[in-house]
Design a protein around this motif. Structure first.
Motif, PDB file in Angstrom:
ATOM      1  N   PRO A 140       0.768  -1.153  -0.126  1.00 45.07           N
ATOM      2  CA  PRO A 140      -0.183   0.093   0.081  1.00 45.07           C
ATOM      3  C   PRO A 140       1.004   1.248   0.050  1.00 45.07           C
ATOM      4  O   PRO A 140       2.026   1.247   0.587  1.00 45.07           O
ATOM      5  CB  PRO A 140      -0.707  -0.126   1.282  1.00 45.07           C
ATOM      6  N   SER A 141       0.461   2.399  -0.537  1.00 46.21           N
ATOM      7  CA  SER A 141       1.169   3.564  -0.464  1.00 46.21           C
ATOM      8  C   SER A 141       1.045   4.224   0.750  1.00 46.21           C
ATOM      9  O   SER A 141       0.353   3.729   1.658  1.00 46.21           O
ATOM     10  CB  SER A 141       0.417   4.561  -1.703  1.00 46.21           C
ATOM     11  N   GLN A 142       1.981   5.063   0.860  1.00 47.28           N
ATOM     12  CA  GLN A 142       2.064   5.855   2.079  1.00 47.28           C
ATOM     13  C   GLN A 142       0.843   6.544   2.662  1.00 47.28           C
ATOM     14  O   GLN A 142       0.424   6.971   3.856  1.00 47.28           O
ATOM     15  CB  GLN A 142       3.329   6.909   2.164  1.00 47.28           C
ATOM     16  N   LYS A 143      -0.014   7.404   1.394  1.00 47.61           N
ATOM     17  CA  LYS A 143      -1.217   7.937   1.661  1.00 47.61           C
ATOM     18  C   LYS A 143      -2.222   6.912   2.324  1.00 47.61           C
ATOM     19  O   LYS A 143      -3.099   7.196   3.101  1.00 47.61           O
ATOM     20  CB  LYS A 143      -1.719   8.663   0.728  1.00 47.61           C
ATOM     21  N   THR A 144      -2.270   5.853   1.708  1.00 41.71           N
ATOM     22  CA  THR A 144      -3.328   4.766   2.114  1.00 41.71           C
ATOM     23  C   THR A 144      -2.712   4.335   3.737  1.00 41.71           C
ATOM     24  O   THR A 144      -3.508   4.177   4.564  1.00 41.71           O
ATOM     25  CB  THR A 144      -3.127   3.484   1.522  1.00 41.71           C
ATOM     26  N   MET A 145      -1.506   4.095   3.818  1.00 39.63           N
ATOM     27  CA  MET A 145      -1.148   3.847   5.391  1.00 39.63           C
ATOM     28  C   MET A 145      -1.545   4.720   6.430  1.00 39.63           C
ATOM     29  O   MET A 145      -1.828   4.429   7.625  1.00 39.63           O
ATOM     30  CB  MET A 145       0.487   3.501   5.379  1.00 39.63           C
ATOM     31  N   THR A 146      -1.210   6.077   6.143  1.00 39.54           N
ATOM     32  CA  THR A 146      -1.750   7.000   6.810  1.00 39.54           C
ATOM     33  C   THR A 146      -3.122   7.059   7.166  1.00 39.54           C
ATOM     34  O   THR A 146      -3.797   7.436   8.291  1.00 39.54           O
ATOM     35  CB  THR A 146      -1.236   8.467   6.397  1.00 39.54           C
TER      36      THR A 146
END
Length: 112
Positions: free
Chosen positions: A68-74
């Motif tokens: 998953p992308s960093q944006k999704t993880m946040t």
């Protein structure tokens, strides 16, 4: 509803009666007519139990992992943090606006 149940049970009784008479008069013929439906039911049951996951896998048998992308993880981390505190409720900017008609409680239906 009772009529449909009556028709159903009469059909089941007649089918059972026909099957029993068929087995008593011509047992091999009657049982040979049941082989194909039983085989089809067994295949459908087997396919239902196995599920689509067994057939959808790739040739090497492993699943492809997607990072998953960093944006999704946040987003996921933010959702987990808000769910951790069950006592707080989110406040919405809505308010109840009273109507102008002036309702009378005697005129309301009893089922409300």
């Amino acid at each position: 509803m009772i009529r449909h149940a009556l028709i159903f049970w009469i059909s089941v009784i007649l089918a059972t009666f026909g099957f029993v008479i068929g087995v008593l008069t011509e047992p091999f013929y009657t049982l040979s007519k049941l082989i194909l439906p039983l085989v089809l039911l067994a295949i459908i049951y087997y396919a239902y139990k196995m599920g689509p996951g067994k057939y959808a896998r790739s040739s090497n048998g492993s699943r492809i992992k997607v990072k998953p992308s960093q944006k999704t993880m946040t987003k996921v981390a933010g959702i987990r943090k808000t769910q951790a505190v069950p006592g707080k409720r989110k406040s919405y900017p809505f308010q109840v606006i009273e109507g102008n008609k002036g309702k009378n409680d005697d005129q309301l239906p009893k089922y409300h």
